[in-house]
Scaffold this motif. Structure first.
Motif, PDB file in Angstrom:
ATOM      1  N   PRO A  31      49.499  40.693  51.891  1.00 21.60           N
ATOM      2  CA  PRO A  31      50.917  40.648  51.522  1.00 21.60           C
ATOM      3  C   PRO A  31      51.110  40.809  50.011  1.00 21.60           C
ATOM      4  O   PRO A  31      50.289  40.351  49.209  1.00 21.60           O
ATOM      5  CB  PRO A  31      51.366  39.266  52.003  1.00 21.60           C
ATOM      6  N   VAL A  32      52.223  41.436  49.649  1.00 26.05           N
ATOM      7  CA  VAL A  32      52.483  41.737  48.246  1.00 26.05           C
ATOM      8  C   VAL A  32      52.633  40.460  47.422  1.00 26.05           C
ATOM      9  O   VAL A  32      52.365  40.458  46.210  1.00 26.05           O
ATOM     10  CB  VAL A  32      53.740  42.633  48.126  1.00 26.05           C
ATOM     11  N   PHE A  33      53.061  39.359  48.050  1.00 28.74           N
ATOM     12  CA  PHE A  33      53.197  38.097  47.308  1.00 28.74           C
ATOM     13  C   PHE A  33      51.856  37.675  46.719  1.00 28.74           C
ATOM     14  O   PHE A  33      51.765  37.299  45.546  1.00 28.74           O
ATOM     15  CB  PHE A  33      53.748  37.010  48.233  1.00 28.74           C
ATOM     16  N   TYR A  34      50.802  37.736  47.526  1.00 33.10           N
ATOM     17  CA  TYR A  34      49.491  37.301  47.053  1.00 33.10           C
ATOM     18  C   TYR A  34      48.925  38.287  46.031  1.00 33.10           C
ATOM     19  O   TYR A  34      48.188  37.885  45.119  1.00 33.10           O
ATOM     20  CB  TYR A  34      48.539  37.139  48.233  1.00 33.10           C
ATOM     21  N   GLN A  35      49.274  39.556  46.177  1.00 34.99           N
ATOM     22  CA  GLN A  35      48.888  40.518  45.149  1.00 34.99           C
ATOM     23  C   GLN A  35      49.507  40.140  43.810  1.00 34.99           C
ATOM     24  O   GLN A  35      48.850  40.195  42.765  1.00 34.99           O
ATOM     25  CB  GLN A  35      49.333  41.924  45.548  1.00 34.99           C
ATOM     26  N   SER A  36      50.784  39.748  43.844  1.00 33.65           N
ATOM     27  CA  SER A  36      51.475  39.370  42.610  1.00 33.65           C
ATOM     28  C   SER A  36      50.907  38.082  42.025  1.00 33.65           C
ATOM     29  O   SER A  36      50.819  37.938  40.798  1.00 33.65           O
ATOM     30  CB  SER A  36      52.976  39.209  42.894  1.00 33.65           C
ATOM     31  N   VAL A  37      50.519  37.140  42.892  1.00 37.82           N
ATOM     32  CA  VAL A  37      49.931  35.891  42.404  1.00 37.82           C
ATOM     33  C   VAL A  37      48.649  36.181  41.634  1.00 37.82           C
ATOM     34  O   VAL A  37      48.440  35.682  40.511  1.00 37.82           O
ATOM     35  CB  VAL A  37      49.653  34.934  43.572  1.00 37.82           C
ATOM     36  N   VAL A  38      47.780  36.978  42.226  1.00 35.81           N
ATOM     37  CA  VAL A  38      46.510  37.308  41.569  1.00 35.81           C
ATOM     38  C   VAL A  38      46.754  38.105  40.301  1.00 35.81           C
ATOM     39  O   VAL A  38      46.143  37.843  39.256  1.00 35.81           O
ATOM     40  CB  VAL A  38      45.603  38.080  42.542  1.00 35.81           C
ATOM     41  N   GLY A  39      47.656  39.084  40.377  1.00 34.95           N
ATOM     42  CA  GLY A  39      47.958  39.878  39.181  1.00 34.95           C
ATOM     43  C   GLY A  39      48.515  39.036  38.058  1.00 34.95           C
ATOM     44  O   GLY A  39      48.153  39.203  36.889  1.00 34.95           O
ATOM     45  N   GLY A  40      49.411  38.091  38.397  1.00 34.41           N
ATOM     46  CA  GLY A  40      49.967  37.231  37.366  1.00 34.41           C
ATOM     47  C   GLY A  40      48.954  36.296  36.750  1.00 34.41           C
ATOM     48  O   GLY A  40      49.075  35.908  35.579  1.00 34.41           O
ATOM     49  N   ALA A  41      47.917  35.903  37.511  1.00 29.62           N
ATOM     50  CA  ALA A  41      46.912  34.972  36.994  1.00 29.62           C
ATOM     51  C   ALA A  41      45.946  35.639  36.026  1.00 29.62           C
ATOM     52  O   ALA A  41      45.314  34.947  35.210  1.00 29.62           O
ATOM     53  CB  ALA A  41      46.142  34.353  38.155  1.00 29.62           C
ATOM     54  N   VAL A  42      45.809  36.960  36.097  1.00 27.73           N
ATOM     55  CA  VAL A  42      44.843  37.649  35.227  1.00 27.73           C
ATOM     56  C   VAL A  42      45.273  37.569  33.768  1.00 27.73           C
ATOM     57  O   VAL A  42      44.436  37.364  32.871  1.00 27.73           O
ATOM     58  CB  VAL A  42      44.678  39.117  35.672  1.00 27.73           C
ATOM     59  N   GLY A  43      46.573  37.707  33.494  1.00 23.85           N
ATOM     60  CA  GLY A  43      47.052  37.707  32.117  1.00 23.85           C
ATOM     61  C   GLY A  43      46.680  36.462  31.338  1.00 23.85           C
ATOM     62  O   GLY A  43      46.107  36.552  30.234  1.00 23.85           O
ATOM     63  N   PRO A  44      46.979  35.259  31.847  1.00 29.02           N
ATOM     64  CA  PRO A  44      46.593  34.054  31.109  1.00 29.02           C
ATOM     65  C   PRO A  44      45.091  33.917  30.903  1.00 29.02           C
ATOM     66  O   PRO A  44      44.649  33.397  29.866  1.00 29.02           O
ATOM     67  CB  PRO A  44      47.129  32.923  32.004  1.00 29.02           C
ATOM     68  N   VAL A  45      44.281  34.360  31.866  1.00 23.72           N
ATOM     69  CA  VAL A  45      42.823  34.272  31.696  1.00 23.72           C
ATOM     70  C   VAL A  45      42.381  35.147  30.530  1.00 23.72           C
ATOM     71  O   VAL A  45      41.582  34.721  29.679  1.00 23.72           O
ATOM     72  CB  VAL A  45      42.114  34.692  33.002  1.00 23.72           C
ATOM     73  N   VAL A  46      42.881  36.365  30.463  1.00 25.35           N
ATOM     74  CA  VAL A  46      42.531  37.247  29.337  1.00 25.35           C
ATOM     75  C   VAL A  46      43.094  36.683  28.040  1.00 25.35           C
ATOM     76  O   VAL A  46      42.465  36.783  26.979  1.00 25.35           O
ATOM     77  CB  VAL A  46      43.054  38.671  29.593  1.00 25.35           C
TER      78      VAL A  46
END
Length: 447
Positions: free
Chosen positions: A178-193
């Motif tokens: 589902p696109v929701f979980y895609q967005s969750v993972v995508g949003g989490a990458v920014g703070p890690v970097v």
């Protein structure tokens, strides 16, 4: 098989079914590639009319395309419907199909030949390789980082972050998550970097990386299509698209907030430094960053090569008009609307020069104005218990709506004054954005 000849054509059942099937497939392709409900509906009616099926009714309800034809002699109805579950921005396929629709409206060819040409468009390999398109999304992130004041380290970090965001979300999409979980993972990458950036360069502003990632992820959200559908009277479809945009944004916010919470436990707190307002000396860098963003987006969504120079110029124009409005204290929302109107007016003419649907040019040019900073500021404020964060998030939504509504208003004005909108008002409400609209007051066979 019978071809259209007289004012009251009579067709056999086989011919009728073939025309309806061709018409539905054409509408399905442009709708799945990013066109609005009104464009797809107009395409169905116009193609069916060109092939002699005059008594047709077309409608779209979110993912369901429906088309029916009533035989004028027997009054029997033939209906077709298709379900478009997945939509992705593919402006190369949208443009090619739009050109085919225009040709069929003016000079209908044999139905089977038209089906073969459409099959070639659908089955053709992407014009731009996957890796190059991924680099295009990375350019969107890098340009966004510069646009909001990032330095060299932040620029590189934003490029890397958005590259991996697209890599991961594409892999998840291929597995039908589902696109929701895609967005969750995508949003989490920014703070890690961003955490890595703070370790590498403590003087840098790591939050800019997160904002750049948000802008990259929001660039493909269907806010424009949602506003277009609602203003055109397709309320169910438009509302469903808004819910889709809210779902994507909610996943993005969840990913960013979750990563921020975990990083906070490790001693890293993201924040947004107060930036000085841009001056005339900053204008070249800001315009250059806008061009990079638009160029990257155009590569990612496969804008036709002939339109690249137009979308880049209009991207710079959009940023210039926005900065002008901001400098005149118009506020974020009205500055965005003013910029969208200006870009929409020019895009209506530029679309004719490069033979590209106005939708392709307008959406690409307005990507630099995606409200990533307002959304992230609201997220941080709400995570700290500050109720003003809700106002920031409402502002972000208002900016997105202003961009779409302003561009659509400009297209409507141009098509009303010089195009077929005066004639189309009997059937449609808003402007056509994904179909070839011939401007001029003389008679025309096109829509």
């Amino acid at each position: 098989m019978m071809e259209p000849t007289g004012a009251v054509p009579v067709h056999d059942a086989v011919y009728t079914r073939r025309v309806l099937d061709l018409t539905m497939r054409l509408a399905e392709v442009i709708f799945a590639a990013g066109a609005g409900a009104e464009d797809a509906t107009a395409a169905m009616q116009a193609v069916a009319h060109a092939y002699g099926l005059r008594n047709t009714e077309a409608d779209i309800t979110h993912t369901i395309l429906a088309l029916s034809y009533e035989d004028p002699i027997t009054h029997e109805s033939t209906a077709r419907s298709r379900n478009v579950k997945y939509r992705t921005l593919d402006y190369s396929k949208l443009t090619a199909t739009s050109e085919l629709i225009a040709e069929l409206i003016e000079h209908p060819i044999d139905v089977l030949d038209a089906r073969k040409r459409l099959a070639v468009i659908i089955s053709s390999k992407p014009r731009i390789p996957v890796l190059v398109r991924r680099i295009g999304w990375s350019l969107v992130g890098a340009g966004a980082a510069v646009l909001i004041g990032g330095g060299a380290v932040v620029l590189v970090a934003a490029f890397i972050a958005t590259f991996f965001i697209d890599l991961i979300t594409t892999a998840m999409a291929n597995r039908k998550l589902p696109v929701f979980y895609q967005s969750v993972v995508g949003g989490a990458v920014g703070p890690v970097v961003a955490a890595v950036v703070q370790v590498v360069d403590p003087t840098a502003s790591p939050s800019i990386v997160v904002v750049a990632a948000i802008i990259m992820l929001l660039a493909g959200v269907t806010t424009f299509g949602a506003v277009h559908d609602i203003l055109s009277g397709f309320y169910i479809t438009g509302t469903a698209r808004i819910m889709e945009a809210i779902l994507v944004t909610g996943g993005l916010v969840t990913g960013v907030a979750g990563a921020d919470f975990l990083l906070g436990r490790l001693g890293l707190r993201l924040h947004i430094d107060a930036a000085a307002p841009p001056t005339l000396a900053d204008l070249p860098a800001l315009l250059g960053a806008s061009v990079v963003i638009v160029l990257g987006f155009a590569i990612a969504v496969q804008v036709p090569w002939r339109a690249f120079w137009v979308v880049c110029l209009l991207g710079a124009l959009a940023e210039f008009l926005f900065l002008t409005g901001s400098g005149a204290d118009f506020g974020l929302v009205w500055s965005s609307a003013m910029s969208a109107i200006g870009v929409g007016l020019v895009a209506a003419i530029a679309a004719r020069l490069v033979r590209t649907p106005p939708l392709v040019i307008v959406v690409s040019a307005l990507v630099p104005l995606v409200p990533g900073l307002s959304l992230f500021r609201g997220l941080l404020q709400m995570s700290e218990g500050d109720i003003s964060g809700l106002l920031s998030m409402i502002t972000a939504a208002a900016i997105a709506a202003a961009l779409a509504a302003g561009a659509l208003l400009a297209q409507f004005v141009v098509q009303y004054l010089w195009g077929p909108a005066r004639r189309l008002q009997r059937r449609f409400i808003g402007p056509l954005m994904a179909l070839p609209v011939r401007l001029g007051r003389g008679p025309t066979g096109r829509i």
